[in-house]
Each structure stands twice: as C-alpha cells, then as structure tokens.
Write an enzyme that holds these catalytic residues in place. Structure first.
Site, PDB file in Angstrom:
ATOM      1  N   CYS A   1      -1.470  15.719  11.897  1.00 12.38           N
ATOM      2  CA  CYS A   1      -2.882  16.076  11.667  1.00 12.38           C
ATOM      3  C   CYS A   1      -3.391  17.048  12.723  1.00 12.38           C
ATOM      4  O   CYS A   1      -4.458  17.623  12.564  1.00 12.38           O
ATOM      5  CB  CYS A   1      -3.744  14.828  11.629  1.00 12.38           C
ATOM      6  SG  CYS A   1      -3.926  14.072  13.243  1.00 12.38           S
TER       7      CYS A   1
ATOM      8  N   GLU B   1      -4.548  21.633   2.965  1.00 10.93           N
ATOM      9  CA  GLU B   1      -3.581  21.080   3.929  1.00 10.93           C
ATOM     10  C   GLU B   1      -2.210  21.013   3.248  1.00 10.93           C
ATOM     11  O   GLU B   1      -2.034  20.302   2.262  1.00 10.93           O
ATOM     12  CB  GLU B   1      -4.025  19.677   4.345  1.00 10.93           C
ATOM     13  CG  GLU B   1      -3.124  19.041   5.378  1.00 10.93           C
ATOM     14  CD  GLU B   1      -3.612  17.659   5.817  1.00 10.93           C
ATOM     15  OE1 GLU B   1      -4.184  16.917   4.992  1.00 10.93           O
ATOM     16  OE2 GLU B   1      -3.401  17.318   6.997  1.00 10.93           O
TER      17      GLU B   1
ATOM     18  N   LYS C   1      -2.255  -2.794   7.476  1.00  9.44           N
ATOM     19  CA  LYS C   1      -1.613  -2.423   6.209  1.00  9.44           C
ATOM     20  C   LYS C   1      -1.021  -1.042   6.439  1.00  9.44           C
ATOM     21  O   LYS C   1      -1.706  -0.027   6.314  1.00  9.44           O
ATOM     22  CB  LYS C   1      -2.660  -2.402   5.083  1.00  9.44           C
ATOM     23  CG  LYS C   1      -2.140  -2.546   3.660  1.00  9.44           C
ATOM     24  CD  LYS C   1      -1.180  -1.472   3.209  1.00  9.44           C
ATOM     25  CE  LYS C   1      -1.811  -0.129   2.975  1.00  9.44           C
ATOM     26  NZ  LYS C   1      -0.794   0.949   2.737  1.00  9.44           N
TER      27      LYS C   1
ATOM     28  N   SER D   1      -5.384  10.899   4.323  1.00  6.35           N
ATOM     29  CA  SER D   1      -5.896  12.156   3.770  1.00  6.35           C
ATOM     30  C   SER D   1      -7.414  12.075   3.553  1.00  6.35           C
ATOM     31  O   SER D   1      -7.965  10.972   3.414  1.00  6.35           O
ATOM     32  CB  SER D   1      -5.185  12.455   2.457  1.00  6.35           C
ATOM     33  OG  SER D   1      -5.388  11.377   1.573  1.00  6.35           O
TER      34      SER D   1
ATOM     35  N   PHE E   1       1.510   7.775   6.800  1.00 10.46           N
ATOM     36  CA  PHE E   1       2.965   7.756   6.983  1.00 10.46           C
ATOM     37  C   PHE E   1       3.427   8.523   8.219  1.00 10.46           C
ATOM     38  O   PHE E   1       4.545   8.325   8.693  1.00 10.46           O
ATOM     39  CB  PHE E   1       3.665   8.321   5.729  1.00 10.46           C
ATOM     40  CG  PHE E   1       3.711   9.824   5.669  1.00 10.46           C
ATOM     41  CD1 PHE E   1       4.698  10.529   6.356  1.00 10.46           C
ATOM     42  CD2 PHE E   1       2.761  10.551   4.965  1.00 10.46           C
ATOM     43  CE1 PHE E   1       4.736  11.921   6.324  1.00 10.46           C
ATOM     44  CE2 PHE E   1       2.792  11.932   4.924  1.00 10.46           C
ATOM     45  CZ  PHE E   1       3.783  12.618   5.612  1.00 10.46           C
TER      46      PHE E   1
ATOM     47  N   GLU F   1       3.075   2.438   2.856  1.00  9.33           N
ATOM     48  CA  GLU F   1       4.203   1.843   2.126  1.00  9.33           C
ATOM     49  C   GLU F   1       5.451   2.726   2.228  1.00  9.33           C
ATOM     50  O   GLU F   1       6.552   2.288   1.927  1.00  9.33           O
ATOM     51  CB  GLU F   1       3.817   1.620   0.652  1.00  9.33           C
ATOM     52  CG  GLU F   1       3.535   2.867  -0.174  1.00  9.33           C
ATOM     53  CD  GLU F   1       2.132   3.453   0.055  1.00  9.33           C
ATOM     54  OE1 GLU F   1       1.470   3.097   1.045  1.00  9.33           O
ATOM     55  OE2 GLU F   1       1.711   4.298  -0.772  1.00  9.33           O
ATOM     56  N   ARG F   2       5.273   3.986   2.689  1.00  7.19           N
ATOM     57  CA  ARG F   2       6.434   4.869   2.815  1.00  7.19           C
ATOM     58  C   ARG F   2       7.215   4.611   4.100  1.00  7.19           C
ATOM     59  O   ARG F   2       8.383   4.951   4.197  1.00  7.19           O
ATOM     60  CB  ARG F   2       5.981   6.331   2.749  1.00  7.19           C
ATOM     61  CG  ARG F   2       5.525   6.698   1.321  1.00  7.19           C
ATOM     62  CD  ARG F   2       5.189   8.150   1.209  1.00  7.19           C
ATOM     63  NE  ARG F   2       3.769   8.385   1.456  1.00  7.19           N
ATOM     64  CZ  ARG F   2       3.193   9.565   1.386  1.00  7.19           C
ATOM     65  NH1 ARG F   2       3.911  10.623   1.093  1.00  7.19           N
ATOM     66  NH2 ARG F   2       1.908   9.704   1.615  1.00  7.19           N
TER      67      ARG F   2
HETATM   68  P1  NAD Z   1      -2.737   8.938   2.377  1.00 11.53           P
HETATM   69  O1  NAD Z   1      -4.199   9.153   2.329  1.00 11.53           O
HETATM   70  O2  NAD Z   1      -1.931   9.218   1.164  1.00 11.53           O
HETATM   71  O3  NAD Z   1      -2.433   7.381   2.735  1.00 11.53           O
HETATM   72  C1  NAD Z   1      -3.024   6.751   3.841  1.00 11.53           C
HETATM   73  C2  NAD Z   1      -3.150   5.258   3.544  1.00 11.53           C
HETATM   74  O4  NAD Z   1      -4.009   5.078   2.419  1.00 11.53           O
HETATM   75  C3  NAD Z   1      -1.831   4.582   3.204  1.00 11.53           C
HETATM   76  O5  NAD Z   1      -1.781   3.328   3.840  1.00 11.53           O
HETATM   77  C4  NAD Z   1      -1.869   4.442   1.688  1.00 11.53           C
HETATM   78  O6  NAD Z   1      -1.203   3.278   1.230  1.00 11.53           O
HETATM   79  C5  NAD Z   1      -3.356   4.355   1.380  1.00 11.53           C
HETATM   80  N1  NAD Z   1      -3.728   4.996   0.119  1.00 11.53           N
HETATM   81  C6  NAD Z   1      -3.151   6.105  -0.445  1.00 11.53           C
HETATM   82  N2  NAD Z   1      -3.785   6.431  -1.593  1.00 11.53           N
HETATM   83  C7  NAD Z   1      -4.780   5.536  -1.749  1.00 11.53           C
HETATM   84  C8  NAD Z   1      -5.799   5.354  -2.736  1.00 11.53           C
HETATM   85  N3  NAD Z   1      -5.907   6.170  -3.782  1.00 11.53           N
HETATM   86  N4  NAD Z   1      -6.666   4.327  -2.596  1.00 11.53           N
HETATM   87  C9  NAD Z   1      -6.582   3.494  -1.534  1.00 11.53           C
HETATM   88  N5  NAD Z   1      -5.630   3.609  -0.577  1.00 11.53           N
HETATM   89  C10 NAD Z   1      -4.753   4.613  -0.667  1.00 11.53           C
HETATM   90  O7  NAD Z   1      -2.183   9.738   3.649  1.00 11.53           O
HETATM   91  P2  NAD Z   1      -0.668   9.966   4.070  1.00 11.53           P
HETATM   92  O8  NAD Z   1      -0.051  10.933   3.133  1.00 11.53           O
HETATM   93  O9  NAD Z   1       0.006   8.672   4.323  1.00 11.53           O
HETATM   94  O10 NAD Z   1      -0.871  10.668   5.509  1.00 11.53           O
HETATM   95  C11 NAD Z   1      -1.061  12.038   5.677  1.00 11.53           C
HETATM   96  C12 NAD Z   1      -2.527  12.378   5.823  1.00 11.53           C
HETATM   97  O11 NAD Z   1      -3.093  11.670   6.923  1.00 11.53           O
HETATM   98  C13 NAD Z   1      -2.756  13.853   6.117  1.00 11.53           C
HETATM   99  O12 NAD Z   1      -3.856  14.297   5.363  1.00 11.53           O
HETATM  100  C14 NAD Z   1      -3.063  13.879   7.604  1.00 11.53           C
HETATM  101  O13 NAD Z   1      -3.826  14.974   8.032  1.00 11.53           O
HETATM  102  C15 NAD Z   1      -3.810  12.593   7.757  1.00 11.53           C
HETATM  103  N6  NAD Z   1      -3.819  12.123   9.136  1.00 11.53           N
HETATM  104  C16 NAD Z   1      -4.963  12.274   9.832  1.00 11.53           C
HETATM  105  C17 NAD Z   1      -5.015  11.887  11.154  1.00 11.53           C
HETATM  106  C18 NAD Z   1      -6.277  12.073  11.949  1.00 11.53           C
HETATM  107  O14 NAD Z   1      -6.301  11.696  13.114  1.00 11.53           O
HETATM  108  N7  NAD Z   1      -7.332  12.601  11.371  1.00 11.53           N
HETATM  109  C19 NAD Z   1      -3.877  11.343  11.771  1.00 11.53           C
HETATM  110  C20 NAD Z   1      -2.713  11.204  11.016  1.00 11.53           C
HETATM  111  C21 NAD Z   1      -2.702  11.605   9.688  1.00 11.53           C
END
Ligand code: NAD
Length: 499
Positions: free
Chosen positions: A298, A399, A190, A243, A166, A193-194
């Site tokens: 991140c 985090e 994909k 994450s 997101f 969704e937020r």
């Molecule tokens: P998230 O893991 O909740 O969601 C990421 C994606 O995964 C979304 O598209 C979501 O729909 C999907 N998803 C969520 N839960 C899932 C599940 N149980 N099974 C399958 N798919 C699932 O992450 P977020 O809250 O959207 O983003 C924040 C996180 O992303 C933070 O931890 C941040 O550090 C990380 N991030 C990392 C980088 C990097 O370069 N390493 C860059 C940006 C964000």
C-alpha cells in the site's frame, strides 16, 4: 503454559498433505463449522499448502462468546501483569523469527528479506504495547473550582476485531492486536483467506506466551465471516485494512451498528521528482519502492511524476534499475522480486498492461513474458514500466497492485501538485528534491498523510500513526502509535468534591 498437543496442525503441509486449518477460540484449536474450504497455494510453484475453512456467523459467534467471557477478568488484570505474556510473546517471536518469515514467503511469495522486515515491524508493535502501563495513563487537574478535582482514566471497551489483507500476513494484525489487548480488551483476528498460515503460527506463539483463554481468538473466512463481525452486537469496534471499496463498506456497516471503526483502504501513490533531485538515487529508491513485494504494497510509489527536464533522465535510469531486478521464488538466495499472490491476480495485472497499451502509453519495459525455469506454474511477472503516461489513463488512476510502474511528466511543480491533489486516493507520497522549499511546500499542500522526502516507502514506525487520507482511509483514529490507545479505550472523566 499451554499443552503442546493443542497446537494448530501446520505440519501436514510439510508431509505432502494439505491440512485443513482450525480456528483458535477460547484458548483451544477447534474445528470450524464452515461447510466449505478455500485453497492456500504457494504463489511460487502453485503447490497446495493448506485448506482454509470459509467460516461464517457460527464461528464468529463462538469467538465473540469466548472473548466476552474472558473480558471481565482480563480487564481487571493490572496493566503491569497484562503485559507479562506480551513480553513472553515478543521473546517467542524473536526465537521463531525465521520460521514465521519463511511461512510468509511460502504463502505470499515475497522474498525472505521482505518477509523478515515485516516480522520486524510486527515485533516493533508488540514492543510498543509492552509499554502500556505508561501509554494508557489518564490525566488530572486539581482545583478545577475551589476544592474540586477532575481527572480521567482510560478504560477498555470490550471485544475488538481486526479484518486484514493478504499483502502483510504477519504484520498487519499486529498493528492492532497487541495494543487492543494490552489496553484490557479481548480480540478476534480474521486474516485474509489467501494467507492464513502466518497468523496460524503467530497464534500458536500467542497461545504459548500464556494469554488467558479467550483473550485472543482467530477465525477464518471471507465475506460471511466479515459480515458476522460487523453485525455482532458483542463486538465494540473493528479495525480493517484492505481495498478501498471494502474499507468503505466496512466503515458504513460497522458504524451503523454503533461500533468504533478504523478502515484503511487502497492506494495510488505518486513520487514527485524535481530536476534538482539526486536523480540516480531517486531512480534506485523509486524502483525499490514500486517493485518491492512485487508491487503489492500500500506504500508502493507506483507513479513517478517527473517535473520538467527530470523526466528524460529519470525515465532512462528507472528502466536501467528495473532491469537489475531478479525475479524468482522468494526463498531462493539473490532473488529480489517474488511472484504475485494468485493466478487470477496475475491475469488482472496483465489486463492493466493491455489497457495501458490500448490507452496509448509506451510500454518501455515489458515484464509479461517472464517464466520461471523451474516453476512454470508460478504466478510470476517481470517488472514493467510505462512511459508517456497521462493522468486520465486508467493505469494512472487505478491501483494495479503489481509490478507495473507508470512514468508521467509534469510541466511544473504546481502542475504536479495539482495531479496528486486531483486523485481520489491519498495514502502515501514522496518527493525527491534538494530544495527544502519544495519539500516543505509539497508537505503543506498535498493530502496523502504518509509522506517521504527523499524516501521511497514512507512507512511510519509502530510509535507513529499509520494510515492515509481521502479515499484511502475511513475513520478518525489511525493504526498504531498513540492513535491505537485512543481507539481501543474510552476516557472516563470524574469530577470530585469531598465535604
Ligand atoms: P481486500 O479488500 O480484498 O480484502 C481485505 C479483507 O477484507 C480480507 O480479510 C477479505 O477476506 C475481506 N473482504 C474481501 N472482500 C470483502 C467483501 N466484499 N466484504 C467483506 N469483506 C471482504 O484486500 P486485499 O486484496 O486482501 O489487500 C490488498 C488491498 O489492501 C490493497 O488495496 C492495498 O492497498 C490495501 N492495503 C492498504 C493498507 C493501508 O495501510 N492503507 C495496507 C495494506 C494493504
């Protein structure tokens, strides 16, 4: 050029009704077959912007079929011709730059300047991909034995998909899509969704740029859509950002299905401040690093690890700097920090602050009480700073992904290095020092693979690889830069002799 009536219906949001978003498959905006929808709300005022279909296997299957159908002709299109719509897409992004930035601020909450910077990074990636006729070249050597030559070509692999987080709704999908399709693959995004609205707009622009139908596709949803992507036999590889627990899950499940995977995970980034550093600048830059994008970044340096006598000075300066932050709606002029993403996330961050107090850290700056005078329903928090933080505390280990800075003291450089090395995550880190020796030693010894020296947000540009280490990254090849070309192509080696 595609007909304008096929654009997605984002306009409903501005007329007071919340549209249900469509998916973009095979060059058309279609209804999702999802049975349920989620809400997309503006974090600054809680207003409903759109409903997002929570799609699953059926939508994904339609997108994969369209992408597979488009692949042979797209792969056979000469790279110089493949990048023509990419140049057009770049022009359209420039033309609609502020429009895209405003959508990001509305759905995500970050300030307009922060949104603009992220659109600029998206454009950088599109520009890089325009160079694919050079970047994608192979290599060769004559006379590997007498009269025998060998060479390799890079070839695309088929359909790739990106699953994105997101916090950078417009930029992160562009770490992947431009490079993948320029290499001759077809693609499915994909988004989170937020925050699906900026991708909706970016796909309108991709459509207008004239990519053949099926080359780029957009589906919506959460876990069901993700699992369908991971399991679909028609998909050759998956790029993920999110994450760490989800990144690990994606890596395992997609690899088990024989796919290429790159999965970028979460972060807990330390900034090491040496006593010989310019402490005023270190405090300014670290404050921006931690509280920019409301800490939902991140690359945010969320733990200041001050060595020896640097601790007392930097602590005072950080509090002074953080007090200057102006919290508000990201669209308001002069605002330097917007709200966090959802009401639930605000509660989660508040929970971490409670935990920090219970663990015995000192809450030297308390941002919990902030309320926006005009938008009491917005998901706002002021900046918070904990001092006297210890490495074993939950607030130092997990985090938080919100506007909370932890300040910790280390007795020596070596002790600070050990604290960084002991942490299971390793996305990014920074050191502030005037000593080349310490800077070099730090780079040599710690694992986080995006490193800043007197820099607060060490974000690699589009032409360098982006991604962390340890529990922050699962895979081999990172996002963008040359790694992207490696990830989205195979090398076909031929050995030739003519009689
Ligand atoms: P998230 O893991 O909740 O969601 C990421 C994606 O995964 C979304 O598209 C979501 O729909 C999907 N998803 C969520 N839960 C899932 C599940 N149980 N099974 C399958 N798919 C699932 O992450 P977020 O809250 O959207 O983003 C924040 C996180 O992303 C933070 O931890 C941040 O550090 C990380 N991030 C990392 C980088 C990097 O370069 N390493 C860059 C940006 C964000």
């Amino acid at each position: 050029m595609n007909p304008p009536q096929e654009q997605a219906t984002l306009t409903g949001a501005s007329t007071g009704t919340a549209p249900t978003l469509k998916i973009f498959v095979g060059g058309r905006w279609l209804d999702s077959s999802a049975k349920t929808t989620g809400e997309v709300r503006n974090p600054a005022d809680h207003s409903l912007l759109a409903r997002v279909p929570m799609g699953g296997a059926d939508d994904v299957d339609r997108a994969v079929k369209a992408a597979l159908a488009a692949y042979p002709a797209w792969r056979a299109t000469p790279p110089v011709n493949r990048v023509r719509p990419m140049f057009k897409y770049r022009e359209l992004l420039e033309k609609h730059f502020d429009d895209v930035a405003r959508i990001i601020t509305k759905e995500h909450g970050k300030t307009l300047d922060e949104s603009r910077s992220s659109v600029r990074r998206a454009v950088d990636n599109v520009e890089l991909a325009c160079g694919i006729p050079s970047l994608m070249q192979g290599m060769g050597l004559e006379d590997i034995a007498t009269g025998i030559d060998s060479q390799y070509f890079r070839q695309p692999l088929g359909v790739f998909a990106a699953i994105t987080p997101f916090n950078f709704p417009a930029m992160v999908p562009m770490w992947f899509l431009p490079h993948a399709i320029a290499c001759g693959n077809t693609f499915i995004v994909k988004p989170s969704e937020r925050v699906p609205l900026s991708q909706q707009r970016m796909f309108e622009l991709l459509h207008e740029a004239g990519f053949p139908e099926g080359v780029v596709n957009l589906v919506h949803g959460s876990k069901d859509a993700v699992d369908a992507i991971l399991d679909h036999p028609g998909i050759a590889g998956v790029s993920f950002v999110g994450s760490s627990p989800v990144a690990h899950y994606i890596y395992k499940r997609a690899a088990e299905k024989g796919k290429r995977v790159q999965a970028l995970g979460g972060a807990k980034n330390f900034v090491l401040v040496m006593p010989d550093a310019d402490l005023t600048r270190a405090a300014q830059i670290s404050t921006e690093s931690c509280f920019g994008c409301a800490g939902e970044r991140c690359l945010a340096n969320s733990v200041v690890l001050a060595v020896g006598e640097a601790y007392d000075t930097i602590k005072t300066k950080l509090i002074e700097e953080a007090k200057r932050i102006r919290v508000g709606d990201g669209l308001e002029a002069g605002v330097t920090m917007g709200p966090v993403i959802t009401a639930a996330h605000r509660e989660k961050v508040l929970g971490y602050i409670e935990k920090g107090i219970a663990e015995g850290a000192t809450l030297a700056l308390d941002g919990r009480a902030f309320k926006h005078p005009k938008h009491p329903e917005g998901y706002f928090l002021g900046p918070s700073i904990f001092t006297e933080v210890k490495p074993e505390m939950v607030i130092a280990r997990e985090e938080i992904f919100g506007p909370v800075l932890c300040v910790m003291k280390a007795g020596s450089f070596d002790e600070a290095v050990e604290i960084v090395k002991r942490h299971e995550l390793g996305n990014a880190s920074s050191i502030f020092t005037s000593s080349g020796k310490y800077a070099r030693e730090y780079r040599y010894r710690v694992e986080p693979s995006m490193l800043g020296v007197n820099i607060g947000v060490a974000a690699p540009m589009a032409f360098f690889p982006f991604g962390g280490a340890k529990g922050s990254f699962f895979g081999d090849l990172k996002a963008h830069g040359r790694d992207a070309i490696e990830f989205y192509t195979d090398k076909k080696v031929t050995i030739t002799r003519w009689f």
